[in-house]
Design an enzyme around this catalytic site. Structure first.
Site, PDB file in Angstrom:
ATOM      1  CB  SER A   1      -4.712   9.151  -1.876  1.00 23.03           C
ATOM      2  OG  SER A   1      -4.552   9.624  -3.197  1.00 23.03           O
TER       3      SER A   1
ATOM      4  NE  ARG B   1     -13.720  15.624  -7.603  1.00 25.45           N
ATOM      5  CZ  ARG B   1     -13.154  15.066  -6.559  1.00 25.45           C
ATOM      6  NH1 ARG B   1     -11.841  15.049  -6.446  1.00 25.45           N
ATOM      7  NH2 ARG B   1     -13.891  14.507  -5.616  1.00 25.45           N
TER       8      ARG B   1
ATOM      9  CG  ASP C   1      -5.550   2.245  -6.114  1.00 26.63           C
ATOM     10  OD1 ASP C   1      -5.555   2.924  -7.158  1.00 26.63           O
ATOM     11  OD2 ASP C   1      -5.140   2.675  -5.021  1.00 26.63           O
TER      12      ASP C   1
ATOM     13  CG  HIS D   1      -7.090   5.883  -5.375  1.00 21.50           C
ATOM     14  ND1 HIS D   1      -5.935   5.432  -4.767  1.00 21.50           N
ATOM     15  CD2 HIS D   1      -7.208   7.199  -5.038  1.00 21.50           C
ATOM     16  CE1 HIS D   1      -5.380   6.428  -4.099  1.00 21.50           C
ATOM     17  NE2 HIS D   1      -6.127   7.499  -4.236  1.00 21.50           N
ATOM     18  CG  ASP D   2     -12.707   7.493  -4.491  1.00 22.57           C
ATOM     19  OD1 ASP D   2     -11.662   8.091  -4.169  1.00 22.57           O
ATOM     20  OD2 ASP D   2     -13.664   8.056  -5.058  1.00 22.57           O
TER      21      ASP D   2
END
Length: 373
Positions: A151, A221, A317, A350-351
């Site tokens: 990232s 967040r 992602d 993405h994680d």
């Protein structure tokens, strides 16, 4: 109480600088918080720099001092692990502008004796990399066996290869991009506006009162966390299941499990992160455009580099999709840089780079070991 008192923990070095920022400001002195694992070889050739993502920190493989949780990449870094601390001297530094001990908006401005707040100069990814180079100079590391990051950490890895081509032997770039897209910038702007709309933000001057804009930061967040996941992953984990109830309340409590999950993510985040740092780091990511820094052609960024590259993307992602990684690979090929590329399959979006993935572990471990020959 300054932000440093609240967030800054662990090993830290104060370097005299000055550090010239892309914005034209000379920053001095510069604090850099960091952790190291393993031992530096006598010839200094086994150093691996791990670069963290937006809300990460230097505690890559050690317990987080505030949350008590394991390091954010402890599955990847350690004895016998892909980034093997029995073989490599691993360094992870808290980025410039962050809030875990490195100089940032929560730090004390030496000119005023008060926290910088929004008086802190705007920074770039390249500024973060230059600060890391100062740390490596301090540690006696002239050249890196590899720089590794996912990232925003991948942006730093790319910037390292472009900014200090003579200091990087290999780079691993995971789930990243060479430039922030309009969509990326848009999501960040929503988060920044959520923070700045919180009355407790007070123009960034909230440290003395000890009353930070937690509501705004939590919303920021929550919005960002959605981009780290995939629709398939959210559906599989939550679907439309209700949260600890048999029927809808016909109100605005967290009826759905996914709502409760996001609220938890927001609440837990504000205990470990500074709102102003969030503004500054997201802005640095938005400014990132490696081609723009090199005459508008991405390949130019890598022409001076002799490094090997490993680029990894994930098929779910949508924050930094595989197309972004392919653009990096095409530029590396145009610059005749030795490059390996793979798109891995994962339901986690993405994680995925932070989660258990045997294929990713094999890729990184094999790539780093190949460089020892």
């Amino acid at each position: 109480m300054s932000g440093d008192a609240r967030f800054g923990l662990g090993r830290k070095v104060t370097l005299p600088g000055p550090l010239r920022l892309d914005g034209g400001v000379l920053l001095s002195p510069v604090d850099i918080a960091y952790e190291t694992y393993g031992a530096l070889a006598p010839d200094g050739g086994n150093a691996v720099l791990v670069c963290h993502a937006l809300t990460g920190d230097q505690h890559v493989a050690s317990e987080h001092p505030r949350t008590g949780k394991p390091g954010w990449w402890s599955r990847m870094v350690g004895p016998g692990k892909p980034i093997d601390t029995d073989r490599f001297f691993v360094i992870c530094a808290n980025v410039l502008g962050s809030c875990m001990g490195s100089t940032g908006p929560a730090s004390t401005n030496p000119a005023t004796g008060r926290p910088w707040g929004m008086g802190f100069p705007v920074i770039t990814i390249r500024d973060m990399v230059r600060a890391q180079a100062l740390l490596l100079d301090h540690l006696g590391v002239a050249r890196l066996h590899a720089v590794v990051g996912g990232s925003m950490g991948g942006m730093q890895a790319l910037s390292w290869a472009a900014t200090f081509p003579d200091r990087v032997t290999a780079a691993v770039v995971i789930a990243s991009t060479a430039r922030h897209s309009a969509q990326n910038i848009a999501f960040h702007e929503v988060g920044r506006q959520a923070v700045m709309a919180d009355p407790r933000w007070n123009g960034g001057d909230y440290y003395a009162a000890g009353d930070p804009p937690t509501a705004g930061l939590a919303v920021a967040r929550m919005a960002a966390h959605i981009t780290y996941l995939s629709e398939a992953g959210l559906t599989a984990k939550f679907g439309r299941k209700l949260q600890a109830r048999e029927a809808k309340t016909f109100g605005f409590d967290a009826d759905f499990q996914v709502e409760s999950y996001l609220r938890h993510q927001g609440i837990s985040f504000v205990d470990r992160f500074d709102a102003n740092s969030y503004l500054y780091i997201t802005r640095a990511m938005d400014y990132f455009d490696l081609a723009e820094e090199h005459g508008g052609l991405l390949a130019n960024a890598f022409r001076a580099s002799k490094a090997r590259f490993c680029v990894v993307s994930f098929d779910t992602d949508w924050l930094y999709p595989t197309a972004d990684s392919r653009a990096i690979v095409h530029a590396l090929n145009a610059a005749a840089a030795p490059t390996s590329f793979v798109e891995l399959s994962s339901p986690f979006g993405h994680d995925a780079f932070l989660l258990e993935n045997p294929e990713l572990s094999r890729m990184i471990g094999g790539f780093l070991r190949a460089g020892e020959r």
